[in-house]
Design an enzyme around this catalytic site. Structure first.
Site, PDB file in Angstrom:
ATOM      1  N   GLY A 249      36.040  68.675  77.488  1.00  0.00           N
ATOM      2  CA  GLY A 249      37.246  69.489  76.875  1.00  0.00           C
ATOM      3  C   GLY A 249      37.811  70.380  77.723  1.00  0.00           C
ATOM      4  O   GLY A 249      39.201  70.585  77.479  1.00  0.00           O
ATOM      5  N   GLY A 477      29.470  67.605  77.972  1.00  0.00           N
ATOM      6  CA  GLY A 477      29.426  66.461  79.167  1.00  0.00           C
ATOM      7  C   GLY A 477      28.940  66.804  80.308  1.00  0.00           C
ATOM      8  O   GLY A 477      29.032  66.237  81.455  1.00  0.00           O
ATOM      9  N   ILE A 642      20.674  76.927  91.419  1.00  0.00           N
ATOM     10  CA  ILE A 642      20.992  75.634  90.960  1.00  0.00           C
ATOM     11  C   ILE A 642      19.813  74.844  90.171  1.00  0.00           C
ATOM     12  O   ILE A 642      18.935  74.500  90.680  1.00  0.00           O
ATOM     13  CB  ILE A 642      21.740  74.708  91.857  1.00  0.00           C
ATOM     14  N   ASN A 644      19.798  72.238  88.182  1.00  0.00           N
ATOM     15  CA  ASN A 644      19.942  70.807  88.347  1.00  0.00           C
ATOM     16  C   ASN A 644      20.758  70.516  89.203  1.00  0.00           C
ATOM     17  O   ASN A 644      22.252  70.418  89.012  1.00  0.00           O
ATOM     18  CB  ASN A 644      20.279  70.130  86.759  1.00  0.00           C
ATOM     19  N   GLU A 718      33.424  76.116  86.455  1.00  0.00           N
ATOM     20  CA  GLU A 718      34.742  76.184  86.745  1.00  0.00           C
ATOM     21  C   GLU A 718      35.094  76.502  88.409  1.00  0.00           C
ATOM     22  O   GLU A 718      36.274  76.441  88.747  1.00  0.00           O
ATOM     23  CB  GLU A 718      35.315  77.250  85.882  1.00  0.00           C
TER      24      GLU A 718
HETATM   25 MO1  MOS Z   1      36.461  76.496  80.047  1.00  0.00          MO
HETATM   26  S1  MOS Z   1      38.328  76.817  80.039  1.00  0.00           S
HETATM   27  O1  MOS Z   1      35.904  78.198  79.572  1.00  0.00           O
HETATM   28  O2  MOS Z   1      36.111  75.513  78.941  1.00  0.00           O
END
Ligand code: MOS
Length: 757
Positions: A249, A477, A642, A644, A718
């Site tokens: 997405g 995903g 972390i 995974n 991100e």
């Molecule tokens: Mo992200 S831009 O928070 O899917």
């Protein structure tokens, strides 16, 4: 009873765990939103406006309506009522483009839907949509790339609520800059970019009386439910949203777009299920994009590299219909220590589809600008760029004036530099060579907010020794199925492959948005709470079931570890598996519910929570043919524990690949004549592919941040995209002598290189 070390060995947390949904995906059995067949399913294809500014004068649907197999051509006059929606509390009612589709005859951007053809087959619907004729009164579209800010009040409304345009201010930045011995004043530009997940967006909608069910590839099913309930005037419990798998997405699937409501409205009018899947071109027009930004960064420093002033003034593009806020100042006010600072934004309205969150929204374009400025200042001062950052490391978050929960930025820099071999860098332009080619080295830092959304979950222990965990979040995903299985496995002691995971359905306990890199951090406490509650019930059963080995014991005499119940006093016992206790009580299962609050509502947070990181990049410059490519990237990430490492590495690598696209390739271009995004396909909109991607090295520091949750996990979706473009432009400058301040770097820029032969 197992020792704590034995319990830890049994836990899947922190282990490379392959996706539990992998076999379903590679065998084609995973059903994505538009893969579900329904009897009597009809197909819808929207008609796109071919102007970007004006009014519909006449819509001629007569030819389309006559086509065999066509059920209806919907437009303003016959779509039925679609209400507006408003922002609610928490993560409810978020919608970028508030104007309901077909509300009036006004066209504000190219590709805006003006009609919808519905037919028995997709092909017929497409032919009918093509046969709809529209005439317009046209105005000149404003897609001007130069972003002069509109006059705006000091506080503006945004998609997420009101924002002060003066986002942060301390000291006296103007005065400090004026008297600073070393100054930098540069403007950086980032283009519109389009998300381009491989799975196209689409909605399959069906009604049962006053109940609406949709299959949709959503990153936020509960928000989708609240918006659709408002738009169709229904109680929320009458709307069900199902999202089992998402083919990525990157933010474009976070919030409802106009096609969702159109599919629902068409299904309502026709009394049949309707499927509406967008084309790739529509994905460039109506489902969001990263806003174009123009960012002036001013830095003042002492000759030995201490920042004395920082001003970040940015402008971003928005559409005529939305209030989306591209928060480029996200990281500016806390990333470095500087006594005098100002962060302020302005907005410029354009005739484009609404911009929206795209992976690392705000911070990614923002850090491109501020990290580029830091690199330029380092060059100006003749200080190593790593050293400049070390010199300006803050002790606390100087914006919020509270300590960081866990900040290991300097350690990221150290680890990244060591793994890359940074100490052998020679700073002169074009001075590093290998096999007759010129090497360029550059680096930049990264930061991304860490927080939690509210979450609820259930965990069920079953009499066959398996567990089920349910949470109405989504797997876009990134590996959320697997993370939920790992969490349930950790607490219940069963192996990951014996955990059934249910997600992606609003009939499940309300789960978090898959956005802001916050899903994992958000589900940890809720799943743990649910598991603990299931275990507490199990212990009650163990002590109250006639014939149970623990009958008449008190609950606090018992312990639950690695899936077995133990008597604390008997340290040598093997324990009794929970399945045995359930069978003895003739119970199929015992279920616990859990929940956790979000971290946004906290009135006086004690800590500032963020993830940190950095990238070191090597580019290769072939001056004979003016070819530049990224040859090597080393990334160090401080994102807490972390859970995974396999899925984690995959997230960072994917983000770095996207960063290579951001720096060198991606750019949505609007035609000044008609306002159309003209490269609206994957042949003309270039993304990084395998051939563009070098060896990527990812290094996780793995310091648990237990302020956010008991495991100390932050988020990793991100952070990997933050800073990478600034590292690539710095490496490019080092190789070519060309300073690019407008992304993407183009061949035309590189041809200015003095290092051409
Ligand atoms: Mo992200 S831009 O928070 O899917």
């Amino acid at each position: 009873m197992p020792t704590p070390a034995e319990t830890a060995i049994n836990s899947p947390i922190g282990r490379q765990t392959p996706r539990i949904d992998g076999p379903l995906k590679v065998s084609g059995k995973a059903q994505y939103a538009s893969d579900f067949p329904f009897p009597g399913l009809l197909y819808a294809v929207p008609v796109e406006a071919t102007i970007a500014n004006g009014k519909i004068q006449k819509l001629d649907t007569s030819e389309a309506e006559k086509m065999p197999g066509v059920r209806a051509i919907f437009h303003h006059g016959n779509i039925g009522k679609i209400f507006r929606s408003v922002l609610g509390k928490g993560m409810e009612g978020i919608c970028i483009e508030r104007r309901p589709a077909f509300e009036d005859d006004v066209v504000s951007y190219y590709g805006q839907y003006i009609a919808l053809a519905v037919a028995d087959t997709f092909e017929t619907a497409k032919a009918a949509a093509d046969a709809v004729r529209a005439s317009y009164t046209k105005g000149k579209p404003n897609v001007e790339p130069d972003l002069e800010p509109d006059p705006d009040p000091n506080v503006v409304q945004t998609t997420y609520g009101p924002e002060r345009r003066l986002q942060s201010e301390r000291g006296d930045p103007e005065k400090a800059l004026a008297s600073a011995p070393v100054k930098l004043d540069q403007t950086y530009v980032t283009p519109s970019e389009t998300h381009n997940p491989i799975e196209l967006q689409g909605t399959t909608a069906m009604w049962d009386g006053q109940k609406l069910t949709i299959y949709e590839e959503s990153q936020a099913i509960f928000n989708m439910r609240s918006v659709l309930a408002q738009m169709f005037g229904l109680p929320e419990e009458n709307v069900r949203v199902i999202t089992k798998f998402v083919g990525s997405g990157f933010g474009s699937k976070l919030w409802p777009w106009t096609h969702c409501a159109l599919a629902c409205a068409a299904a309502r009018q026709l009394g049949k299920p309707v499927k509406l899947v967008l084309s790739r071109r529509m994905m460039f027009q109506t489902t969001g994009h990263r806003a174009r930004t123009q960012q002036r960064v001013r830095l003042g420093a002492t000759p030995d590299g201490k920042l004395v002033a920082l001003m970040h003034d940015y402008v971003y593009e928005r559409s005529m219909l939305d209030d989306y806020h591209e928060n480029c100042g996200e990281a500016t006010a806390f990333q470095y220590s500087v006594p005098n600072l100002r962060v302020k934004f302005g907005r410029a309205k354009r005739n484009v589809g609404s911009p929206s969150d795209m992976r690392g929204p705000g911070a990614v374009p923002g850090l491109y600008a501020t990290e580029s400025a830091m690199n330029e200042l380092a060059d100006q001062l003749k200080i190593d760029p790593v050293q400049l950052r070390v010199l300006n490391e803050p002790q606390i978050d100087e914006h919020k004036k509270i300590p960081f929960s866990s900040r290991h930025y300097l350690e990221c820099l150290k680890a990244g530099a060591e793994k890359f071999g940074w100490s052998t860098r020679s700073p002169e332009i074009g001075s590093m060579k290998r096999d007759g080619l010129i090497l360029g080295w550059g680096m930049a830092g990264a930061a991304w907010v860490a927080a939690r959304f509210a979450a609820q979950a259930t965990v069920e222990l079953r009499d066959d020794g398996t567990t089920r965990v349910a949470c109405g979040t989504q797997d876009i995903g990134t590996g959320t199925y697997t993370i939920l299985a790992q969490l349930a496995a950790d607490k219940t002691g069963v192996s990951v492959n014996k955990v059934e995971v249910a997600l992606g359905d609003t009939s499940l306990p309300e789960g978090p948005v898959s956005g802001g890199s916050m899903a994992t951090a958000s589900v940890v406490p809720a799943v743990f709470d649910a598991a603990e509650s299931a275990i507490a019930s199990l212990l009650t059963i163990a002590t109250t079931t006639p014939g149970s080995p623990f009958e008449k014991r008190k609950r606090d005499e018992l312990d639950f570890e690695i899936g077995r119940v133990f008597l604390k006093a008997n340290t040598s016992s093997e324990g009794v598996p929970f399945a045995d206790l359930l069978r003895r009580a003739d119970l199929r299962s015992v279920t616990g519910s859990g929940k956790s609050a979000d971290t946004f509502e906290e009135k006086n947070p004690k800590f500032s929570t963020h993830s940190f990181g950095c990238h070191f990049v090597e580019v290769i410059w072939e001056p004979q043919i003016a070819r530049l490519h990224v040859n090597r990237v080393v990334t160090a990430i401080d994102a807490g524990r972390i859970i995974n490492p396999l899925a984690g590495r995959n997230q960072i690598e994917g983000a770095v690949v996207m960063g290579i696209g951001m720096a060198l390739l991606e750019h949505t271009i609007y035609d000044p004549q008609n306002g159309a995004p003209i490269n609206s396909n994957l042949a003309d909109y270039i993304v990084a592919v395998n051939a563009d991607v070098p060896t990527l090295e990812v290094h996780f520091l793995d310091y648990p941040d237990t302020v956010l949750n008991p495991l100390g996990a932050r988020g990793i979706g991100e952070i990997g995209l933050a800073g990478i473009a600034a590292a690539i432009t710095a490496a490019t400058y080092h190789a070519t002598g060309v300073r690019v301040r407008e992304l993407p770097i183009r061949i035309e820029d590189l041809l200015k290189s003095p290092v051409l032969s």
